[in-house]
Write a protein that holds these residues in place. Structure first.
Motif, PDB file in Angstrom:
ATOM      1  N   GLU A 265       0.831  -1.210   0.000  1.00 25.69           N
ATOM      2  CA  GLU A 265       0.000   0.000   0.000  1.00 25.69           C
ATOM      3  C   GLU A 265       0.870   1.267   0.000  1.00 25.69           C
ATOM      4  OE1 GLU A 265      -4.096   1.336   2.115  1.00 25.69           O
ATOM      5  OE2 GLU A 265      -2.436   0.895   3.506  1.00 25.69           O
ATOM      6  N   MET A 266       1.954   1.255   0.764  1.00 27.44           N
ATOM      7  CA  MET A 266       2.875   2.396   0.775  1.00 27.44           C
ATOM      8  C   MET A 266       3.514   2.577  -0.606  1.00 27.44           C
ATOM      9  SD  MET A 266       2.862   3.888   3.763  1.00 27.44           S
ATOM     10  CE  MET A 266       4.329   4.889   3.751  1.00 27.44           C
TER      11      MET A 266
ATOM     12  N   LEU B  52       4.835  19.195  -1.508  1.00 22.87           N
ATOM     13  CA  LEU B  52       5.024  19.087  -2.959  1.00 22.87           C
ATOM     14  C   LEU B  52       4.855  17.646  -3.432  1.00 22.87           C
ATOM     15  CD1 LEU B  52       7.973  21.579  -3.567  1.00 22.87           C
ATOM     16  CD2 LEU B  52       5.552  21.866  -4.191  1.00 22.87           C
ATOM     17  N   THR B  53       5.292  16.700  -2.616  1.00 22.74           N
ATOM     18  CA  THR B  53       5.098  15.281  -2.924  1.00 22.74           C
ATOM     19  C   THR B  53       3.615  14.975  -3.042  1.00 22.74           C
ATOM     20  OG1 THR B  53       7.156  14.610  -1.853  1.00 22.74           O
ATOM     21  CG2 THR B  53       5.430  12.938  -2.027  1.00 22.74           C
ATOM     22  N   GLN B  54       2.850  15.429  -2.052  1.00 17.78           N
ATOM     23  CA  GLN B  54       1.405  15.205  -2.076  1.00 17.78           C
ATOM     24  C   GLN B  54       0.770  15.814  -3.327  1.00 17.78           C
ATOM     25  OE1 GLN B  54      -0.729  13.647   0.570  1.00 17.78           O
ATOM     26  NE2 GLN B  54       1.301  12.734   0.685  1.00 17.78           N
TER      27      GLN B  54
ATOM     28  N   PHE C 217       2.529   5.915  -2.863  1.00 16.61           N
ATOM     29  CA  PHE C 217       3.587   6.907  -3.052  1.00 16.61           C
ATOM     30  C   PHE C 217       4.490   6.586  -4.250  1.00 16.61           C
ATOM     31  CE2 PHE C 217       2.183   7.425   1.292  1.00 16.61           C
ATOM     32  CZ  PHE C 217       1.946   8.778   1.310  1.00 16.61           C
ATOM     33  N   LEU C 218       4.045   5.664  -5.081  1.00 17.27           N
ATOM     34  CA  LEU C 218       4.723   5.310  -6.326  1.00 17.27           C
ATOM     35  C   LEU C 218       6.213   5.024  -6.109  1.00 17.27           C
ATOM     36  CD1 LEU C 218       3.972   4.811  -9.254  1.00 17.27           C
ATOM     37  CD2 LEU C 218       4.391   7.214  -9.733  1.00 17.27           C
ATOM     38  N   GLY C 219       6.472   4.240  -5.073  1.00 15.93           N
ATOM     39  CA  GLY C 219       7.853   3.841  -4.777  1.00 15.93           C
ATOM     40  C   GLY C 219       8.741   4.995  -4.339  1.00 15.93           C
ATOM     41  N   GLY C 220       8.136   6.037  -3.779  1.00 15.95           N
ATOM     42  CA  GLY C 220       8.904   7.199  -3.341  1.00 15.95           C
ATOM     43  C   GLY C 220       9.208   8.182  -4.453  1.00 15.95           C
TER      44      GLY C 220
ATOM     45  N   GLY D 189      -2.781  11.411 -10.190  1.00 14.51           N
ATOM     46  CA  GLY D 189      -3.919  10.534  -9.964  1.00 14.51           C
ATOM     47  C   GLY D 189      -3.718   9.509  -8.863  1.00 14.51           C
ATOM     48  N   ARG D 190      -2.710   9.696  -8.044  1.00 13.74           N
ATOM     49  CA  ARG D 190      -2.459   8.795  -6.913  1.00 13.74           C
ATOM     50  C   ARG D 190      -3.189   9.317  -5.681  1.00 13.74           C
ATOM     51  NH1 ARG D 190       0.268   3.905  -8.028  1.00 13.74           N
ATOM     52  NH2 ARG D 190       0.885   4.249 -10.162  1.00 13.74           N
TER      53      ARG D 190
END
Length: 191
Positions: free
Chosen positions: A15-16, A63-65, A20-23, A72-73
Motif C-alpha cells: 500500500e505504501m 510538494l510530494t502530495q 507513493f509510487l515507490g517514493g 492521480g495517486r
C-alpha cells in the motif's frame, strides 16, 4: 475492509509503494531541491545554497502530495496501515540531524553537502522496511559512501555533494517508479 490486526507487513508495504509510487515524487522533489541548492551555491553563494537546501526540504512533503495527486495517486494510506507512523518518524530525523550539520559547518563549511548526504542516506535505510524495496538500501549506501568519501578525499568543490545527491535522488525516483509500475502491471494482468 481490513481491521488493524489483519493487515500484514507485506500488505502495508504494498500500500505504501503504490500510494507513493515507490517514493517517486518525494525523491524527485528532493533531488530538484538539492540541484537548486547546488546551483545557488555556485552562482550566488554557498551560504544561500545551504539555506535553500534546509528550508527547501520543508516543502518536500506538501510538494510530494501535490505531484502524486496531479498524477492521480491517492497519496495516502488506509488508517489500518501502521507504516504511516514510521514514515512520519523517519521524516523528522533529517531536520533534527541537521543540527549536527550546523555544528559541522562552524568548523568546515566545505563539509555541508557531504554531511547532509550522510544524514539523508541514513534516513533512507528504514525506507527498505517502509516500502519493502531493497533499492533504498542501495541509495542509502551510495549517499553515505559518497558523502564520507567527499569528506576525506573529495576535491575542494563546495557544491559537488549537492550535484551528486540530486542526481542519485532523481535516478532512484525513476527506478522506484518503474518498479511499482511493473508490479501494478503484473497484478493487473493476473501474473
Amino acid at each position: 475492509m481490513m481491521n488493524k490486526e489483519s493487515m500484514t507487513l507485506a500488505d502495508a508495504q504494498f500500500e505504501m509503494r503504490t500510494a507513493f509510487l515507490g517514493g517517486f515524487a518525494g525523491q524527485l522533489v528532493s533531488g530538484l531541491i538539492w540541484l537548486t541548492a547546488s546551483v545557488i551555491s555556485v552562482f550566488i553563494s554557498p551560504a544561500y545554497g545551504m539555506i535553500v537546501l534546509f528550508f527547501g526540504s520543508v516543502t518536500i512533503f506538501p510538494l510530494t502530495q501535490l505531484i502524486l495527486r496531479i498524477m492521480g495517486r491517492h497519496a495516502k494510506v488506509s488508517e489500518q496501515n501502521g507504516l504511516w507512523a514510521l514514515g512520519s518518524q523517519i521524516a523528522f530525523t533529517v531536520p533534527i540531524n541537521f543540527l549536527l550539520v550546523g555544528a559541522i559547518i562552524l568548523e568546515r563549511q566545505m563539509w555541508f553537502f557531504p554531511a547532509a548526504m550522510i544524514i539523508v542516506g541514513a534516513h533512507y535505510l528504514p525506507f527498505i522496511t517502509l516500502y519493502g524495496m531493497k533499492m533504498f538500501g542501495i541509495l542509502a549506501a551510495l549517499l553515505i559512501f559518497s558523502g564520507t568519501s567527499l569528506v576525506f578525499y573529495g576535491p575542494l568543490l563546495f557544491s559537488l555533494g549537492g550535484w551528486l545527491t540530486g542526481f542519485f535522488l532523481i535516478v532512484f525516483a525513476f527506478v522506484g517508479r518503474q518498479i511499482v509500475l511493473n508490479e501494478e502491471e503484473r497484478n493487473n494482468s493476473g501474473i
